[in-house]
Design a protein around this motif. Structure first.
Motif, PDB file in Angstrom:
ATOM      1  N   ILE A 229      32.218  38.450  40.345  1.00 21.83           N
ATOM      2  CA  ILE A 229      31.622  37.121  40.135  1.00 21.83           C
ATOM      3  C   ILE A 229      32.718  36.089  40.388  1.00 21.83           C
ATOM      4  CG2 ILE A 229      30.460  35.591  38.512  1.00 21.83           C
ATOM      5  CD1 ILE A 229      29.460  38.039  37.020  1.00 21.83           C
ATOM      6  N   ILE A 230      32.560  35.294  41.447  1.00 19.86           N
ATOM      7  CA  ILE A 230      33.612  34.350  41.825  1.00 19.86           C
ATOM      8  C   ILE A 230      33.014  32.988  42.149  1.00 19.86           C
ATOM      9  CG2 ILE A 230      35.265  36.057  42.693  1.00 19.86           C
ATOM     10  CD1 ILE A 230      34.195  35.577  45.490  1.00 19.86           C
ATOM     11  N   GLY A 261      36.404  35.975  38.771  1.00 17.63           N
ATOM     12  CA  GLY A 261      37.420  35.077  39.331  1.00 17.63           C
ATOM     13  C   GLY A 261      36.785  33.711  39.451  1.00 17.63           C
ATOM     14  N   ILE A 262      36.624  33.061  38.297  1.00 17.12           N
ATOM     15  CA  ILE A 262      35.835  31.837  38.251  1.00 17.12           C
ATOM     16  C   ILE A 262      36.644  30.624  38.692  1.00 17.12           C
ATOM     17  CG2 ILE A 262      34.416  30.401  36.714  1.00 17.12           C
ATOM     18  CD1 ILE A 262      33.776  32.838  35.113  1.00 17.12           C
ATOM     19  N   LEU A 271      32.428  34.661  29.709  1.00 16.74           N
ATOM     20  CA  LEU A 271      32.214  35.657  30.760  1.00 16.74           C
ATOM     21  C   LEU A 271      33.512  36.392  31.087  1.00 16.74           C
ATOM     22  CD1 LEU A 271      29.936  36.679  32.608  1.00 16.74           C
ATOM     23  CD2 LEU A 271      30.770  35.121  34.352  1.00 16.74           C
ATOM     24  N   ASP A 272      34.644  35.662  31.127  1.00 16.74           N
ATOM     25  CA  ASP A 272      35.937  36.298  31.375  1.00 16.74           C
ATOM     26  C   ASP A 272      36.275  37.305  30.284  1.00 16.74           C
ATOM     27  OD1 ASP A 272      36.541  34.878  33.720  1.00 16.74           O
ATOM     28  OD2 ASP A 272      37.200  33.157  32.549  1.00 16.74           O
ATOM     29  N   ILE A 273      35.924  36.965  29.037  1.00 11.26           N
ATOM     30  CA  ILE A 273      36.290  37.816  27.897  1.00 11.26           C
ATOM     31  C   ILE A 273      35.520  39.122  27.905  1.00 11.26           C
ATOM     32  CG2 ILE A 273      36.246  37.960  25.376  1.00 11.26           C
ATOM     33  CD1 ILE A 273      36.798  34.939  25.318  1.00 11.26           C
ATOM     34  N   THR A 281      41.416  33.415  40.046  1.00 11.87           N
ATOM     35  CA  THR A 281      40.824  32.865  41.270  1.00 11.87           C
ATOM     36  C   THR A 281      40.185  33.974  42.098  1.00 11.87           C
ATOM     37  OG1 THR A 281      42.879  33.148  42.509  1.00 11.87           O
ATOM     38  CG2 THR A 281      42.571  31.056  41.335  1.00 11.87           C
ATOM     39  N   PRO A 282      39.328  33.604  43.049  1.00 11.60           N
ATOM     40  CA  PRO A 282      38.758  34.616  43.951  1.00 11.60           C
ATOM     41  C   PRO A 282      39.817  35.380  44.735  1.00 11.60           C
ATOM     42  CG  PRO A 282      37.487  32.588  44.070  1.00 11.60           C
ATOM     43  CD  PRO A 282      38.682  32.278  43.237  1.00 11.60           C
ATOM     44  N   THR A 283      40.863  34.693  45.174  1.00 13.48           N
ATOM     45  CA  THR A 283      41.910  35.395  45.920  1.00 13.48           C
ATOM     46  C   THR A 283      42.661  36.370  45.012  1.00 13.48           C
ATOM     47  OG1 THR A 283      43.388  33.516  45.515  1.00 13.48           O
ATOM     48  CG2 THR A 283      42.225  33.571  47.624  1.00 13.48           C
TER      49      THR A 283
END
Length: 444
Positions: A229-230, A261-262, A271-273, A281-283
């Motif tokens: 999920i980015i 990688g929001i 969501l990260d937790i 990041t997406p990269t």
């Protein structure tokens, strides 16, 4: 109601009635006199819209138990104030004002003869919103802990060969393009297969859109190794869509590892937790997937090297073992040949002695037999002479000539002896054999 029932004491209208604008003017004067101050008020935003630099809001208060509105009002923030308050709020909270957000507003009552009553916003306290957001995030995390699902997705392991990637992102997001480009251009030449499941990544529709994408992926879960999920673009505003209980529950219970990688550094979202792995990041997510596969390759190379070394050591050990066996076998063969040679020599000596003894024994037996042979031959000849004499007497006893001499005769018919008269017919010529001569006769 009939006309007679209408009260007749209704006051008559004044001689000079007020106009609506005059009445509204009185209301404005009353409000200005009775409510001259500004008031700090906690409200929830029902809607927010900008027009010509001004911001217009619908304010609402809801019952905590039923979530139904108990009070509503309109508010506006004029351009000169809005241009100062909006950047301040966004910078402090990391998001813009939007529907569903709780805020602490400083309001001043305003009544206009033409437009009616409204509240004018003179200030916004971002610290209250930040506290409310933090309280809401903590409440969501508390509920997830009580349900026992907050770490459920973290118990999953990112597969060593994570090559099939389901991506939830906006198709036009710069972060999605950066993510795909970095995967494609990895220095190891790994071939990742990505499939995009488009979703809204900012605003009020984030939750429903991302959950819908997760449901679609869940329908073909065997086709993927991980879910990513980015979002990109560099802005960290409007991230509240990733701090919802429903979305967190869906991610926590998802059967595949979820990697986020929001794209914000301020702090972690809910969501990260709950995700299996969280990157900034997406990269960074792309780098994580590449590093994961590179680590797998390194483990394989390490196993290959260790296997080669083990095989080499084993081959060397077996080579030494074969050499030792060759030496032992050579010594054993020499020893066995010597032993068998000695045994054959001993057997040859014993055989020579045995043959010599057997020959001596056979010579003695032949000599003894030779000494007994004349006597045995003489006895045997005498015995056979006696037996022949007895046979001769028996032969003489059954000789037909001797029988005929005693007066017997033999009747012959057609060259055969006749033993039954029934075999002859009247007129048959027969021959009668006598001891001396023969006589012809005819049967009557």
């Amino acid at each position: 109601m009939y006309f007679d029932d209408i009260p007749h004491n209704i006051p008559s209208p004044p001689a000079s009635p007020l106009t609506l604008s005059q009445l509204n003017g009185l209301v404005r004067e009353v409000i200005e006199l009775s409510m001259p101050d500004d008031y700090w008020v906690v409200v929830e935003l029902a809607s927010v819209r900008e027009s010509h630099g001004h911001c217009y809001m619908e304010l609402v208060e809801k019952d905590d138990r039923t979530n139904t509105p108990v009070a509503q009002a309109r508010a506006c923030c004029w351009r000169n104030v809005w241009m100062r308050l909006e950047p301040k709020f966004t910078s402090a909270t990391g998001q813009s004002l939007h529907a569903g957000l709780k805020v602490l507003l400083r309001l001043r009552a305003n009544f206009h003869e033409a437009y009616g009553f409204s509240w004018v916003i003179t200030d916004i306290d971002p610290s209250y919103t930040m506290g409310d957001m933090a309280r809401r995030r903590q409440e969501i995390l508390r509920l997830l802990r009580e349900q026992g699902v907050i770490d459920m997705n973290k118990t999953l392991t990112v597969p060593s060969f994570a090559l099939r990637i389901a991506v939830i992102s906006s198709a036009t997001a710069a972060g999605y393009g950066d993510f795909c480009n970095q995967l494609a251009a990895n220095e190891y030449g790994f071939k990742f297969r990505t499939q995009l499941f488009p979703a809204v990544m900012q605003g009020e529709q984030v939750q429903d859109s991302v959950i819908s994408a997760l449901e679609t992926i869940n329908g073909q879960v065997d086709s993927f190794d991980v879910v990513v999920i980015i979002r990109g673009g560099g802005s960290t505003a409007d991230l509240s869509g990733f701090d919802t209980l429903s979305l967190a529950e869906n991610v926590a219970n998802f059967p595949l590892p979820v990697i986020t990688g929001i794209g914000h550094d301020r702090d972690q979202s809910v969501l990260d937790i709950v995700a299996c792995v969280s990157q900034k990041t997406p990269t960074a997510v792309a780098a994580f997937l590449i590093d994961n596969l590179a680590a797998t390759l390194e483990r394989i190379d390490g196993c290959s090297r260790r296997l080669t070394q083990c095989v080499s050591r084993r081959v060397q050990q077996e080579h030494f073992a074969v050499q030792r066996l060759e030496q032992r076998l050579s010594s054993a063969i020499v020893l066995r040949v010597t032993r068998e040679t000695n045994r054959l020599a001993q057997c040859s000596v014993r055989l020579s002695h045995a043959v010599s003894a057997r020959l001596t024994c056979e010579r003695n037996r032949i000599t003894s037999a030779a000494d007994r042979l004349p006597l045995l031959v003489s006895v045997a000849l005498e015995r056979e002479r006696h037996r022949l004499a007895m046979l001769e007497q028996r032969v003489e006893g059954v000789n037909p000539v001797n029988i005929l001499r005693r007066g017997y005769s033999v009747t012959m018919f057609e060259g055969k002896a006749v033993t039954d008269s029934a075999l002859l017919s009247v007129g048959d010529e027969v021959t009668i054999m006598l001891a001396s001569g023969k006589v012809g006769a005819v049967v009557k």
